[in-house]
Scaffold this motif. Structure first.
Motif, PDB file in Angstrom:
ATOM      1  N   GLU A  71       0.643  -1.200  -0.075  1.00 26.76           N
ATOM      2  CA  GLU A  71      -0.172  -0.152  -0.079  1.00 26.76           C
ATOM      3  C   GLU A  71       0.760   1.430  -0.052  1.00 26.76           C
ATOM      4  O   GLU A  71       1.577   1.490  -0.697  1.00 26.76           O
ATOM      5  N   GLY A  72       0.582   2.193   0.803  1.00 20.99           N
ATOM      6  CA  GLY A  72       1.402   3.484   1.074  1.00 20.99           C
ATOM      7  C   GLY A  72       1.401   4.302  -0.352  1.00 20.99           C
ATOM      8  O   GLY A  72       0.852   3.994  -1.373  1.00 20.99           O
ATOM      9  N   GLY A  73       2.709   4.981  -0.428  1.00 17.78           N
ATOM     10  CA  GLY A  73       2.892   5.759  -1.704  1.00 17.78           C
ATOM     11  C   GLY A  73       2.437   7.031  -1.942  1.00 17.78           C
ATOM     12  O   GLY A  73       1.742   7.497  -2.776  1.00 17.78           O
ATOM     13  N   ASP A  74       2.781   7.913  -0.759  1.00 23.01           N
ATOM     14  CA  ASP A  74       2.098   9.626  -0.832  1.00 23.01           C
ATOM     15  C   ASP A  74       3.357  10.239  -1.727  1.00 23.01           C
ATOM     16  O   ASP A  74       4.336   9.851  -2.028  1.00 23.01           O
ATOM     17  N   HIS A  75       2.797  11.268  -2.052  1.00 20.85           N
ATOM     18  CA  HIS A  75       3.402  12.297  -2.913  1.00 20.85           C
ATOM     19  C   HIS A  75       3.654  13.401  -2.108  1.00 20.85           C
ATOM     20  O   HIS A  75       2.438  13.823  -1.328  1.00 20.85           O
ATOM     21  N   LEU A  76       4.766  14.212  -2.296  1.00 18.99           N
ATOM     22  CA  LEU A  76       4.820  15.495  -1.787  1.00 18.99           C
ATOM     23  C   LEU A  76       3.992  16.591  -2.359  1.00 18.99           C
ATOM     24  O   LEU A  76       3.501  16.358  -3.360  1.00 18.99           O
ATOM     25  N   ALA A  77       4.065  17.757  -1.744  1.00 21.43           N
ATOM     26  CA  ALA A  77       3.160  18.904  -2.120  1.00 21.43           C
ATOM     27  C   ALA A  77       3.520  19.151  -3.971  1.00 21.43           C
ATOM     28  O   ALA A  77       2.966  19.247  -4.630  1.00 21.43           O
ATOM     29  N   ASP A  78       4.832  18.872  -4.106  1.00 21.64           N
ATOM     30  CA  ASP A  78       5.573  19.209  -5.479  1.00 21.64           C
ATOM     31  C   ASP A  78       5.453  18.160  -6.501  1.00 21.64           C
ATOM     32  O   ASP A  78       5.700  18.091  -7.307  1.00 21.64           O
ATOM     33  N   MET A 120      10.184  18.034   3.539  1.00 22.53           N
ATOM     34  CA  MET A 120       9.167  18.386   4.413  1.00 22.53           C
ATOM     35  C   MET A 120       9.161  20.105   4.973  1.00 22.53           C
ATOM     36  O   MET A 120      10.261  20.727   4.887  1.00 22.53           O
ATOM     37  N   LYS A 121       7.968  20.653   4.901  1.00 20.89           N
ATOM     38  CA  LYS A 121       7.829  21.970   5.278  1.00 20.89           C
ATOM     39  C   LYS A 121       7.339  22.005   6.679  1.00 20.89           C
ATOM     40  O   LYS A 121       6.305  21.959   6.938  1.00 20.89           O
ATOM     41  N   VAL A 122       8.306  22.542   7.365  1.00 18.71           N
ATOM     42  CA  VAL A 122       8.159  22.534   8.946  1.00 18.71           C
ATOM     43  C   VAL A 122       6.687  23.567   9.046  1.00 18.71           C
ATOM     44  O   VAL A 122       5.781  23.189  10.129  1.00 18.71           O
ATOM     45  N   ASP A 123       6.937  24.666   8.491  1.00 18.19           N
ATOM     46  CA  ASP A 123       5.805  25.906   9.062  1.00 18.19           C
ATOM     47  C   ASP A 123       4.621  25.371   8.703  1.00 18.19           C
ATOM     48  O   ASP A 123       3.504  25.602   9.299  1.00 18.19           O
ATOM     49  N   ASP A 124       4.425  24.499   7.269  1.00 21.68           N
ATOM     50  CA  ASP A 124       3.213  24.130   6.713  1.00 21.68           C
ATOM     51  C   ASP A 124       2.599  23.165   7.858  1.00 21.68           C
ATOM     52  O   ASP A 124       1.428  23.279   8.301  1.00 21.68           O
ATOM     53  N   LEU A 125       3.330  22.114   8.570  1.00 21.99           N
ATOM     54  CA  LEU A 125       2.846  21.255   9.298  1.00 21.99           C
ATOM     55  C   LEU A 125       2.369  21.731  10.721  1.00 21.99           C
ATOM     56  O   LEU A 125       1.444  21.784  11.307  1.00 21.99           O
ATOM     57  N   LYS A 126       3.152  23.106  11.207  1.00 23.34           N
ATOM     58  CA  LYS A 126       2.947  23.544  12.345  1.00 23.34           C
ATOM     59  C   LYS A 126       1.482  24.344  12.204  1.00 23.34           C
ATOM     60  O   LYS A 126       0.732  24.354  13.215  1.00 23.34           O
ATOM     61  N   PRO A 165      14.046  21.426   8.671  1.00 18.67           N
ATOM     62  CA  PRO A 165      13.248  20.255   8.111  1.00 18.67           C
ATOM     63  C   PRO A 165      13.946  18.878   8.444  1.00 18.67           C
ATOM     64  O   PRO A 165      13.389  17.906   8.757  1.00 18.67           O
ATOM     65  N   TYR A 166      15.334  18.891   8.085  1.00 18.90           N
ATOM     66  CA  TYR A 166      16.129  17.701   8.314  1.00 18.90           C
ATOM     67  C   TYR A 166      16.073  17.133   9.871  1.00 18.90           C
ATOM     68  O   TYR A 166      15.833  15.945  10.064  1.00 18.90           O
ATOM     69  N   ARG A 167      16.345  17.915  10.844  1.00 21.83           N
ATOM     70  CA  ARG A 167      16.241  17.582  12.241  1.00 21.83           C
ATOM     71  C   ARG A 167      14.909  17.151  12.595  1.00 21.83           C
ATOM     72  O   ARG A 167      14.670  16.129  13.405  1.00 21.83           O
ATOM     73  N   VAL A 168      13.679  17.903  12.047  1.00 24.93           N
ATOM     74  CA  VAL A 168      12.422  17.541  12.201  1.00 24.93           C
ATOM     75  C   VAL A 168      12.253  15.912  11.948  1.00 24.93           C
ATOM     76  O   VAL A 168      11.719  15.225  12.566  1.00 24.93           O
ATOM     77  N   VAL A 169      12.480  15.841  10.509  1.00 28.04           N
ATOM     78  CA  VAL A 169      12.329  14.688   9.970  1.00 28.04           C
ATOM     79  C   VAL A 169      13.085  13.306  10.480  1.00 28.04           C
ATOM     80  O   VAL A 169      12.617  12.383  10.783  1.00 28.04           O
TER      81      VAL A 169
END
Ligand SMILES: [Zn+2]
Length: 457
Positions: free
Chosen positions: A178-185, A265-271, A285-289
Motif C-alpha cells: 500500500e502506501g505511496g504518498d506524494h509530496l506537495a511538489d 518537508m515543510k515545517v511551517d506548513d505542518l505547524k 526540516p532535516y532535524r524534524v524528519v
C-alpha cells in the motif's frame, strides 16, 4: 523495450482507469461494518482477470475472502508481489463530506471518494501499469502477483493466518505494500519499512469503591497514583525512561541520512496545519524528519478516571485507566519491550498498576537501501518523474512489513502509490490528485522495468 511507449499508454488509458476507480469506490466496503465484502472481492478478482491474471478468491475462516492473482511471463524473470486492501474506513462524520463518499466525483484536478487514496486508487493504478506494458510490449517485463485483503482497516485479524498458510503462493523477490504518498511538489515518497506499535492499557486500582472526596485526606487516589506512574515512563523531552528501551533500536545509517538531508518537508506548513507553536527538532526540516523517523515514542492516547461530566461531583476515584502506545524502531521487538516495561514498573514499586496489552500490536521492520526492490522503486521514480524521490528508512506509522520481510522472507517497502499528504486518509473528503494518479501508474510501470534489470545484491 521502450519506456516512453509504456508511459504513453499509461497517459492514454488514464481516464478509462479513473472510470474504473469510480466503479470500485462506489462499493461501500467498510470492513468495520462488514459491508459489501463479497461483491468487492469479486470486483477485484474480475479486475485482475481482465488483464490476464490467474485470479481467485481464497475464503478465510471468520473473515472476507482474500483475492490473489498471478501473472507469469517467464520463470527466469524475477517476481514482484503487490499487496493492497479492498476495504475502507467508516465515513463518519458524514456531514463534513462535501459529496456522498460513495458517489465519486472529479473536481479541480482531484478525485474524491472514500478509499480512493487508501488504497483503491493504488490497485487501479497498478493494473493500469500492467495494461500499459501489455499494449506497448505484449506483456510486463517481470512476473507479477497481487494479494488484496479485505480487513486491513480493522487490523488485518485474519491476514497473518492467510500468510502462514499460503507461503508458497506469496513467494516473490520483492513486495510493495500500500502506501505511496506524494509530496506537495509531486515527488513520490518511499518508505522502506515501518515502525512497530506496542499498545497497552495501564489500569490502576487503589480501592474497592470510589469514596466521597472528603476522605482524600486519608484515602489513596487512583488518578494521582497512575499519573505518578506515567510520569516515570517519559521525560519532558520525550526520552523514554525505561532502562534498556533503546538498546536494540537500529541506528541511523549515513546513506539513509543522505536522503533525509534532502527532505522537502515543510515545517511551517505542518505547524500551521496542526495549530502548534513548535515541533521537536526545531525549525530545520532535516532535524524534524530525523527526529520523527528515529525516535521511539511513548504516547498517552487517553486517560479516564473519576467524574468527567458537566458540573461538579466530589469523588475520590478508585480506578484510573490510561491507553498508551509505544512506537518501536526496527530492531526492537514487542515482547522484549513489554517485558522491559513490566520489570521497570515492578522495580519502581507500581505493583498496583496492571498492564493489559492489546492484540493489535505490530512488529517494526525495515529493509536496506541496497535491496533490489528498493533500487527498482527509487530508479523507477526517477524514470517516471525526472526527480529523486524522498526516501525514508521506515514509516513513522505501523504496517504489515514484518509479515512480508520475516514470515515470508520477501523484502517489502511502502509505495509506490497515488495519494499525497493532503489525501485525508480515514477522514472526510478523502481525495487524490489526478496528476499523482498518472505519475503513480508511470512509477509502477517504470519500477517493473528496473526490477527486471537490477541485479540482486
Ligand atoms: Zn487506512
Amino acid at each position: 523495450m521502450s519506456l516512453a511507449e509504456v508511459f504513453d499508454r499509461v497517459d492514454r488509458d488514464t481516464s478509462a482507469s479513473l472510470e474504473r476507480l469510480k466503479a470500485y469506490c462506489r462499493l461501500p466496503t467498510i470492513s468495520a461494518e462488514k459491508r459489501a465484502q463479497p461483491e468487492t472481492a469479486a470486483f477485484v478478482r474480475q479486475l485482475l482477470a481482465e488483464v490476464g491474471f490467474e485470479a481467485r478468491e481464497y475464503s478465510v475462516e471468520g473473515g472476507p475472502p482474500v483475492v490473489f492473482g498471478e501473472l507469469t511471463v517467464d520463470r527466469a524473470k524475477p517476481t514482484l508481489l503487490m499487496y493492497q486492501h479492498y476495504d475502507v474506513q467508516p465515513v463518519d462524520p458524514l456531514d463534513e463530506w462535501r459529496h456522498d463518499p460513495f458517489d465519486p466525483i472529479i473536481e479541480d484536478g482531484r478525485f474524491l471518494a472514500r478509499g480512493c487514496g487508501d488504497t483503491k486508487g493504488n490497485l487501479i493504478a497498478q493494473v493500469l501499469a500492467v495494461k500499459a506494458w501489455q499494449e506497448a510490449e505484449g506483456r510486463p517485463p517481470i512476473n507479477l502477483k497481487f494479494v488484496v485483503e479485505g480487513e486491513e482497516e480493522v487490523g488485518s485479524p485474519h491476514f497473518p493466518a492467510f500468510v502462514h498458510e499460503h507461503r508458497d503462493l506469496l513467494h516473490a523477490d520483492g513486495a510493495t505494500i500500500e502506501g505511496g504518498d506524494h509530496l506537495a511538489d509531486g515527488r513520490p515518497r518511499l518508505e522502506l519499512g515501518c515502525k512497530g506499535i506496542l499498545y497497552v492499557d495501564l489500569v490502576c486500582r487503589t480501592a474497592k469503591v470510589d469514596q466521597h472526596s472528603s476522605y482524600a485526606a486519608i484515602a489513596p487516589n487512583a488518578a494521582w497514583r497512575l499519573i505518578e506512574c506515567l510520569d516515570r515512563l517519559r521525560a519532558p523531552n520525550g526520552r523514554i525512561r525505561i532502562p534498556g528501551w533503546y538498546e536494540n533500536a537500529r541506528t541511523p545509517q549515513p546513506e539513509e541520512l543522505r536522503y533525509l538531508r534532502k527532505t522537502a518537508m515543510k515545517v511551517d506548513d505542518l505547524k500551521e496545519y496542526w495549530g502548534v507553536r513548535s515541533l521537536r527538532g526545531g525549525s530545520d526540516p532535516y532535524r524534524v524528519v530525523r527526529t520523527l523517523v528515529y525516535s521511539p515514542t511513548c504516547t498517552i492516547c487517553g486517560f479516564v478516571s473519576g467524574y468527567t461530566g458537566e458540573g461538579t461531583k466530589t469523588v475520590n476515584p478508585a480506578v484510573a485507566r490510561a491507553k498508551i502506545d509505544f512506537r518501536l524502531i526496527p530492531g526492537m521487538r514487542i515482547e522484549a519491550q513489554l517485558e522491559r516495561l513490566r520489570s521497570y514498573l515492578r522495580t519502581q514499586g507500581f505493583d498496583d498498576v496492571e498492564i493489559v496489552p492489546h492484540k493489535e500490536s505490530l512488529q517494526p521492520s525495515a529493509i536496506s537501501l541496497d535491496e533490489r526492490v528498493v533500487r527498482a522503486a527509487v530508479e523507477g521514480a526517477r524514470d517516471a518523474t525526472g526527480q529523486t524521490p524522498e526516501v525514508w528508512p521506515w514509516s513513522p506509522g505501523a504496517s504489515a512489513n514484518a509479515f512480508f520481510n520475516e514470515q515470508l522472507g520477501v523484502p517489502s517497502l511502502l509505495g509506490p502509490g497515488v495519494s499525497y499528504d493532503g489525501s485525508n486518509y480515514h477522514a472526510p473528503n478523502e481525495n487524490i490528485r489526478l496528476s499523482d494518479f498518472r505519475l503513480g501508474a508511470r512509477h509502477v510501470a517504470a519500477m517493473f522495468a528496473r526490477f527486471s534489470s537490477s541485479p540482486t545484491p
